[in-house]
Design a protein around this motif. Structure first.
Motif, PDB file in Angstrom:
ATOM      1  N   ASP A 198      40.749  45.402  42.754  1.00 20.92           N
ATOM      2  CA  ASP A 198      40.180  45.568  41.417  1.00 20.92           C
ATOM      3  C   ASP A 198      40.530  44.407  40.494  1.00 20.92           C
ATOM      4  O   ASP A 198      39.715  43.972  39.682  1.00 20.92           O
ATOM      5  CB  ASP A 198      40.688  46.881  40.818  1.00 20.92           C
ATOM      6  N   VAL A 199      41.747  43.885  40.618  1.00 19.96           N
ATOM      7  CA  VAL A 199      42.204  42.822  39.732  1.00 19.96           C
ATOM      8  C   VAL A 199      41.348  41.566  39.875  1.00 19.96           C
ATOM      9  O   VAL A 199      41.034  40.902  38.892  1.00 19.96           O
ATOM     10  CB  VAL A 199      43.688  42.497  40.034  1.00 19.96           C
ATOM     11  N   LYS A 200      40.935  41.264  41.088  1.00 23.98           N
ATOM     12  CA  LYS A 200      40.153  40.040  41.331  1.00 23.98           C
ATOM     13  C   LYS A 200      38.734  40.358  41.804  1.00 23.98           C
ATOM     14  O   LYS A 200      38.085  39.535  42.453  1.00 23.98           O
ATOM     15  CB  LYS A 200      40.870  39.177  42.365  1.00 23.98           C
ATOM     16  N   TRP A 201      38.249  41.539  41.424  1.00 21.56           N
ATOM     17  CA  TRP A 201      36.973  42.015  41.960  1.00 21.56           C
ATOM     18  C   TRP A 201      35.823  41.083  41.610  1.00 21.56           C
ATOM     19  O   TRP A 201      34.965  40.795  42.432  1.00 21.56           O
ATOM     20  CB  TRP A 201      36.694  43.429  41.441  1.00 21.56           C
ATOM     21  N   PHE A 202      35.806  40.576  40.381  1.00 23.99           N
ATOM     22  CA  PHE A 202      34.660  39.777  39.974  1.00 23.99           C
ATOM     23  C   PHE A 202      34.675  38.374  40.562  1.00 23.99           C
ATOM     24  O   PHE A 202      33.627  37.806  40.828  1.00 23.99           O
ATOM     25  CB  PHE A 202      34.543  39.746  38.450  1.00 23.99           C
ATOM     26  N   SER A 203      35.838  37.829  40.755  1.00 16.74           N
ATOM     27  CA  SER A 203      35.890  36.536  41.437  1.00 16.74           C
ATOM     28  C   SER A 203      35.467  36.706  42.889  1.00 16.74           C
ATOM     29  O   SER A 203      34.777  35.845  43.462  1.00 16.74           O
ATOM     30  CB  SER A 203      37.297  35.941  41.353  1.00 16.74           C
ATOM     31  N   LEU A 204      35.855  37.832  43.506  1.00 12.89           N
ATOM     32  CA  LEU A 204      35.412  38.110  44.877  1.00 12.89           C
ATOM     33  C   LEU A 204      33.905  38.328  44.925  1.00 12.89           C
ATOM     34  O   LEU A 204      33.230  37.860  45.846  1.00 12.89           O
ATOM     35  CB  LEU A 204      36.128  39.351  45.415  1.00 12.89           C
ATOM     36  N   LEU A 205      33.385  39.044  43.928  1.00 10.44           N
ATOM     37  CA  LEU A 205      31.944  39.304  43.879  1.00 10.44           C
ATOM     38  C   LEU A 205      31.160  38.003  43.773  1.00 10.44           C
ATOM     39  O   LEU A 205      30.172  37.798  44.475  1.00 10.44           O
ATOM     40  CB  LEU A 205      31.624  40.216  42.697  1.00 10.44           C
ATOM     41  N   GLU A 206      31.613  37.112  42.909  1.00  9.85           N
ATOM     42  CA  GLU A 206      30.903  35.842  42.749  1.00  9.85           C
ATOM     43  C   GLU A 206      30.967  35.008  44.013  1.00  9.85           C
ATOM     44  O   GLU A 206      29.992  34.351  44.387  1.00  9.85           O
ATOM     45  CB  GLU A 206      31.490  35.062  41.575  1.00  9.85           C
ATOM     46  N   SER A 207      32.103  35.040  44.704  1.00 16.95           N
ATOM     47  CA  SER A 207      32.266  34.223  45.906  1.00 16.95           C
ATOM     48  C   SER A 207      31.387  34.679  47.059  1.00 16.95           C
ATOM     49  O   SER A 207      31.119  33.914  47.987  1.00 16.95           O
ATOM     50  CB  SER A 207      33.734  34.234  46.349  1.00 16.95           C
ATOM     51  N   THR A 208      30.902  35.940  47.021  1.00 15.77           N
ATOM     52  CA  THR A 208      30.023  36.407  48.100  1.00 15.77           C
ATOM     53  C   THR A 208      28.662  35.729  48.071  1.00 15.77           C
ATOM     54  O   THR A 208      27.993  35.618  49.091  1.00 15.77           O
ATOM     55  CB  THR A 208      29.808  37.932  48.012  1.00 15.77           C
TER      56      THR A 208
END
Length: 704
Positions: free
Chosen positions: A338-348
């Motif tokens: 959850d803490v890095k969810w959006f950076s992970l989402l963008e990297s996909t």
């Protein structure tokens, strides 16, 4: 009671047994047997299997029986036979604890708390079984208290029947069709495009019969097994040319615009050819291009999608990364990401691919609508990205494609009859992972972006799109289980496929009554759809309707954001609702569209919405969103209890039923559905953020 000065004693009780061991003492009162469909056979089963609840790490769950059939994996407990707590949106084919064999994505075993991917023959059998599904469900089963022989049978059976390569006729699709051959074929109002008359009617509807013709050259599949029996080509194309080039290099008609411009697609010639063959093919193409171009406008616009859009491999890689964000084993894993969810989402890169696909579709719309230019989409097979772009263009430009029957007919035309390789792209046979790519899911995600931006323009709901995505993995419908019309036809003929009670026939997914009762089907229909008003008799002979939004004077060009990517520091309202945290916001991509594109795009968005005319999605960063209902529905931590779109839809349906009842009692309708939008300013409706999708424990059953 303790005295005032006494200290409380520390707890001295220590439990040496797990919660499962405590609950196993509770006897199972009755034997629960699986409900089997026609042609479904029980292959193996295991008793005393413990199914975990994923809400927390307390190991809470329930005991039951785990079974595997030639159709599904199912977990059966005491509640399986009970009709209590029936959801309003129950699937008659797939239960809450059922997984079709085609829906199984990966299977992991847990050995001494270590997770290992399970494939092939096993030397040692796991203590726990984790099944990841293609609809993003995750099932956790404990096998510690199951007999060793039963563990071996159930684990081996599940792996073998869901993961190993199989023959086409081993799919449950054939077993079901053989055992239940007289079911409805589900045509309803959906045009199947498997007859000459269907194509002629579509040409007439779009006024494309002036420049295009239906050909029967491929009857008996004498031209190509990849082409349908009937298709439409420019009048100038001869049958000799179609036969000579085996359908390659032949522009195939998709749809005609109100101004006469047409959308076409073409499978490219093989790249490696000798010089004489290449020269001959080039001369043939030049002749075709000159014939179907429209002077004094630009020449025919051609677009090689293989070079202008991401490859199928890139799409598959992006989606594989993307779906990992939603395959959550437990609460610990959720909060860790959850803490890095959006950076992970963008990297996909999945949302960026959606944006690029929508942008490409708008570019094609601009050529057709503004430049009055024919557009020819080119791809190696013309059955993947061509299907995506051609479908999106029609959804944006043709209001008929935004009705339920129109959208279903569109999928039949462009995807099913158009030859999209569902069998390979969905990897139903597990023959080759290299061919797998979520192309159809990409289309549904793009259409969802339009639905959530302009809900009143669509007769169907996002729940309809979610159910349609799930139906990809239900092998009782032929719609999404063949690579071509030829493959389907050759596998439904012959003496071996004749049955005593009637002809061998598959169901189509469009017969929604097979999966849902009438009350559940109501969730697929949008009660707030702005129906197209019927013209007065005096207006019926006037010129054809033209879109309100035409290109006007060029607007000031929008500056692109200097920052690349989808997110920045500010809080986005939608995502705040989803995860309840102060996290990043979508921003404009620095990939600025061409000037003419931006003028067309901005000019259209500066005018009021015509729900039955041209419809362009907003594609700047903040507008491309995560399809929450599909991707987040199984994660309890992101749900808001007691509300959401399913609950809202149920209330709206109740209100509409009451309104319709009042209409029947009144001389004049109190609130016609076709004029509901008069209650609110259209611009306000467009700008309003969608409510967050609530699929709490009560509502999860609404999507199975």
């Amino acid at each position: 009671m303790l005295s005032s000065g006494a200290k409380a004693a520390k707890p001295s009780f220590v439990s040496y047994i797990s919660p499962e061991e405590i609950q196993i003492k509770e006897p199972i009162e009755k034997e629960v047997n699986p409900h089997l469909l026609p042609g479904e056979l029980l292959l193996c089963e295991a008793s005393t299997v413990y199914k975990y609840i994923q809400e927390d790490g307390s190991n809470r769950g329930t005991y039951g029986k785990l079974v595997c059939t030639n159709f599904k994996i199912a977990f059966l407990d005491d509640d399986s036979a009970s009709d209590d707590n029936e959801s309003q949106f129950k699937n008659k084919i797939i239960g809450e604890n059922d997984i079709t064999l085609q829906c199984v994505d990966q299977i992991y075993g847990v050995y001494d708390e270590k997770k290992k991917l399970l494939t092939g023959q096993l030397r040692k059998y796991p203590e726990k079984l984790i099944i990841y599904c293609k609809d993003l469900r995750v099932f956790n089963f404990c096998l510690r208290y199951t007999k060793e022989e039963e563990v071996k049978r159930i684990v081996s059976g599940i792996i073998h029947h869901s993961q190993t390569p199989k023959l086409l006729k081993r799919l449950f699709l054939f077993s079901y069709a053989s055992a239940a051959p007289n079911n409805s074929d589900g045509r309803n109002q959906t045009v199947m495009f498997d007859t000459l008359e269907d194509w002629r009617a579509e040409l007439e509807r779009t006024k494309g019969n002036v420049q295009y013709k239906v050909v029967t050259t491929n009857e008996g599949y004498r031209v190509s097994e990849k082409l349908p029996l009937y298709f439409v080509v420019p009048i100038c194309v001869s049958e000799e040319s179609i036969l000579k080039y085996e359908g390659r290099g032949i522009p195939i008609w998709c749809w005609s615009c109100h101004n006469g411009a047409a959308l076409l697609k073409m499978s490219a010639f093989p790249k490696e050819q000798d010089d004489s063959t290449s020269q001959m093919q080039k001369a043939f193409l030049d002749g075709i291009y000159k014939t179907i171009s429209k002077p004094p406008y630009e020449l025919l616009k051609t677009d090689d999608l293989s070079s202008s859009l991401p490859s199928l491999q890139d799409i598959q890689t992006a989606y594989t990364r993307f779906k990992q964000l939603f395959l959550i084993d437990n609460s610990t894993d959720f909060w860790a990401t959850d803490v890095k969810w959006f950076s992970l989402l963008e990297s996909t890169n999945w949302l960026e691919i959606i944006r690029r696909v929508l942008k490409k579709a708008i570019e094609v719309v601009e050529c057709l609508e503004r430049q009055h230019t024919n557009v020819l989409l080119i791809e190696e097979s013309a059955a993947d990205l061509c299907c995506v772009i051609s479908s999106l263009v029609q959804v944006m430009m043709d209001s008929y494609s935004r009705t339920k029957s129109g959208f279903q007919s569109l999928i039949q035309k462009e995807w099913v009859i158009g030859g999209h390789g569902f069998l390979d792209r969905c990897n139903h046979l597990h023959n080759s992972d290299k061919e797998e790519a979520p192309v159809f899911l990409l289309l549904l995600d793009c259409v969802w972006q339009l639905v959530q931006q302009y809900p009143a323009a669509f007769e169907f709901t996002e729940t309809y799109l979610t159910v349609l995505s799930d139906s990809l993995y239900v092998p009782i419908f032929s719609t999404f289980f063949f690579n071509s019309q030829h493959q389907k036809d050759t596998n439904t003929t012959g003496e071996s496929l004749k049955t005593q009670s009637g002809p061998f026939r598959f169901l189509t997914v469009w017969d929604w009554s097979v999966q849902f009762d009438p009350k559940a089907q109501a969730f697929l229909n949008n009660p707030l759809y702005a129906e197209k008003p019927k013209p007065d008799k005096s207006q019926r002979k006037t010129a054809r309707f033209k879109h309100q939004r035409q290109l006007s004077c060029p607007l000031t060009q929008t500056k692109s954001s200097p920052k690349r990517g989808f997110f920045r520091e500010e809080t986005d309202h939608l995502i705040k609702n989803i995860l309840g945290k102060r996290i990043g916001k979508f921003i404009n991509s620095s990939d600025e569209p061409p000037n003419s594109f931006r003028e067309f795009y901005d000019s259209w968005h500066s005018k009021p919405v015509d729900y039955h005319g041209l419809l362009l999605p907003r594609i700047d960063g903040p507008e491309i969103r995560v399809w929450a209902q599909r991707y987040l529905r199984w994660i309890p931590e992101v749900q808001l209890h007691g509300g959401g779109t399913i609950a809202t839809a149920a209330k709206i349906l109740d209100l509409m039923e009451e309104v319709q009842s009042l209409q029947r009692q009144s001389v004049k309708p109190a609130l016609p559905t076709s004029t509901w939008k008069d209650l609110e300013d259209e611009d306000d409706l467009v700008k309003r953020d969608d409510e967050f999708v609530d699929l709490s424990s009560d509502m999860l059953k609404c999507i199975y």
